[in-house]
Design an enzyme around this catalytic site. Sequence first.
Site, PDB file in Angstrom:
ATOM      1  N   ASP A 257       0.837  -1.193   0.000  1.00 27.95           N
ATOM      2  CA  ASP A 257       0.000   0.000   0.000  1.00 27.95           C
ATOM      3  C   ASP A 257       0.877   1.250   0.000  1.00 27.95           C
ATOM      4  O   ASP A 257       1.294   1.723   1.051  1.00 27.95           O
ATOM      5  CB  ASP A 257      -0.934   0.003   1.222  1.00 27.95           C
ATOM      6  CG  ASP A 257      -1.869   1.202   1.231  1.00 27.95           C
ATOM      7  OD1 ASP A 257      -1.949   1.906   0.194  1.00 27.95           O
ATOM      8  OD2 ASP A 257      -2.527   1.421   2.265  1.00 27.95           O
ATOM      9  N   LYS A 264       1.643   7.872   0.410  1.00 27.89           N
ATOM     10  CA  LYS A 264       1.959   7.946   1.839  1.00 27.89           C
ATOM     11  C   LYS A 264       3.326   8.590   2.045  1.00 27.89           C
ATOM     12  O   LYS A 264       4.230   8.389   1.234  1.00 27.89           O
ATOM     13  CB  LYS A 264       2.032   6.530   2.442  1.00 27.89           C
ATOM     14  CG  LYS A 264       0.705   5.834   2.641  1.00 27.89           C
ATOM     15  CD  LYS A 264       0.931   4.457   3.277  1.00 27.89           C
ATOM     16  CE  LYS A 264      -0.375   3.688   3.405  1.00 27.89           C
ATOM     17  NZ  LYS A 264      -1.296   4.255   4.406  1.00 27.89           N
ATOM     18  N   GLU A 336      -7.948   2.584   0.208  1.00 22.17           N
ATOM     19  CA  GLU A 336      -8.181   1.585  -0.834  1.00 22.17           C
ATOM     20  C   GLU A 336      -8.780   0.287  -0.305  1.00 22.17           C
ATOM     21  O   GLU A 336      -9.489  -0.411  -1.042  1.00 22.17           O
ATOM     22  CB  GLU A 336      -6.860   1.287  -1.558  1.00 22.17           C
ATOM     23  CG  GLU A 336      -5.930   0.251  -0.878  1.00 22.17           C
ATOM     24  CD  GLU A 336      -5.408   0.683   0.490  1.00 22.17           C
ATOM     25  OE1 GLU A 336      -5.398   1.899   0.758  1.00 22.17           O
ATOM     26  OE2 GLU A 336      -5.036  -0.191   1.293  1.00 22.17           O
ATOM     27  N   ARG A 338     -11.175  -0.512   1.797  1.00 23.92           N
ATOM     28  CA  ARG A 338     -12.641  -0.630   1.809  1.00 23.92           C
ATOM     29  C   ARG A 338     -13.191  -0.822   0.398  1.00 23.92           C
ATOM     30  O   ARG A 338     -14.265  -1.393   0.230  1.00 23.92           O
ATOM     31  CB  ARG A 338     -13.239   0.603   2.507  1.00 23.92           C
ATOM     32  CG  ARG A 338     -12.984   1.910   1.810  1.00 23.92           C
ATOM     33  CD  ARG A 338     -13.154   3.115   2.721  1.00 23.92           C
ATOM     34  NE  ARG A 338     -12.064   3.231   3.698  1.00 23.92           N
ATOM     35  CZ  ARG A 338     -11.999   4.158   4.644  1.00 23.92           C
ATOM     36  NH1 ARG A 338     -12.966   5.046   4.779  1.00 23.92           N
ATOM     37  NH2 ARG A 338     -10.983   4.196   5.476  1.00 23.92           N
TER      38      ARG A 338
END
Length: 486
Positions: A257, A264, A336, A338
């Site tokens: 992720d 991030k 992302e 969910r």
Amino acid sequence: MLAIRLVREPERLDTLVLPVRPEGPDSPPALVPTASPPADDVRAEAASLLPAARLTGAAGEVREHLRPGGTPARLVLLGVGDGDEHGWRGAGAALARAAKNETYVTVALPADAAVALRGLVEGLLLGSYRFRLTEAGGTPALAEVDVVVSDPDGLAPTLATARTTAEMTRLARDLTNTPSSTKNPGWFAAQVAEAAADRPDLHLRVRGPEELAAEGFGGILAVGGGSASGPRLVELDWRPADARTHVVLVGKGITFDAGGISIKPVPAMKLMRKDMAGAAAVVAATLGAAALRLPVRVTTLAPLAENMVSGSAFRPGDVIRHYGGVTSESTNSDAEGRLVLADAMAYAERELRPDLLVDLATLTGANAVALGKRHGALYSENDGLAADLLAAIEAAGERAWRMPLATDYLDYLGSDVADLHSSPDRGAGSIVAALFLREFTGDLRDRWVHVDMSAPSWSEDEQAELTRGATGWGVRGLLRWLATLG
Ligand code: BES
Ligand code: MN
Ligand code: ZN
């Protein structure tokens, strides 16, 4: 991996481990009576050591005593606390660490050994876990443990359950610790195929990008769109003939992720290879259910995608059409998880029609803000189901805390351009994510549990049966719970 044997009388004796329990604040600890007591002189010698051993009997305390030329040549006093399963689990883990210079040890268990055995075996196998790529501390040398019990045959099923539970937890740890350069969605699906290969009673279907597109899995495709490694949907089915209950487990499987276009910052990204810990846990629990032949049907869905930054990545402001047709507006590509879960849950509800639905996901940083490092955040509208799952998680040695599905925040999910807003940035992060997922549960709304397990999926330190890195959180609790359904 450690070989554990049940024996009535030890055939060999080099290091003998004797359990010790607390006797109150002002007394030294006492030896726990064991099924096959050591010779009277050995037992008396062990008892005589206790006043000076500076032990309290707390779970995980270890003292070694040398007996040159004697049989046994070493005595190990092992604190087991209250002697419940947790105490023995901590003791087993401490023993695995302390006995790193041994090749085999002999452990004497109390007469009523089932609880002790389960804890000891899980503790030994989990406390000695090392991920193969980072075993800088050296693999523990301890290879064999002889466990002395009065009824080896009667306890064989307990040993098998404990071993399978621990092995599946180790599998989830391995998958989660694996670097994302190796662990792309295709690789993860191939690992599941390999694990299920020698089991004709397990059915596996893996959907790739084309099938996902043909069937309308828009959330999985959007999140996976920015990666050179395409997304997958793993569907693994354990379907015993005698099942009366059908459970669907869904696990978030983001193999890395980066946050996508909403990238991030460095500190938040460094551990994001673990963002598939939910998928690892549900897959491992399903393999465990099959290995233990639990009489409950379990279908596991693992939506797998890599959330990357690229010209083909989905954008903040995009509208996504999920499986079944509900649309969502995403203004933060880092929300992302969910999106892929929504597709899988809608598919479960519409096509699989199970009795119960449980999803596990490393969903929000807010889990740790609310509950610290060890507790998952559990949500459900069904009090009985929530209580059952919490009890199983607790009994298995994991921890979770029930959180409110507070509808106060429902209006946060409003969007001008889609049915739902998936990433409102107004606080209550873990709760709002749960409320978003609830929109995809349909008829299963009150037969659904969501667990946000971002926090307990990883451990910074060794603590009892936890080792540094992935914890395999969820495997033990799910297996306990599945075993109660039948
Ligand atoms: N995978 C992260 C959540 C996470 C954070 C897991 C820390 C483990 C440790 C998730 O995809 C995420 O980025 N969540 C965002 C949601 C926000 C953008 C609405 C978060 O928690 O900040
Ligand atoms: Mn994210
Ligand atoms: Zn994520």
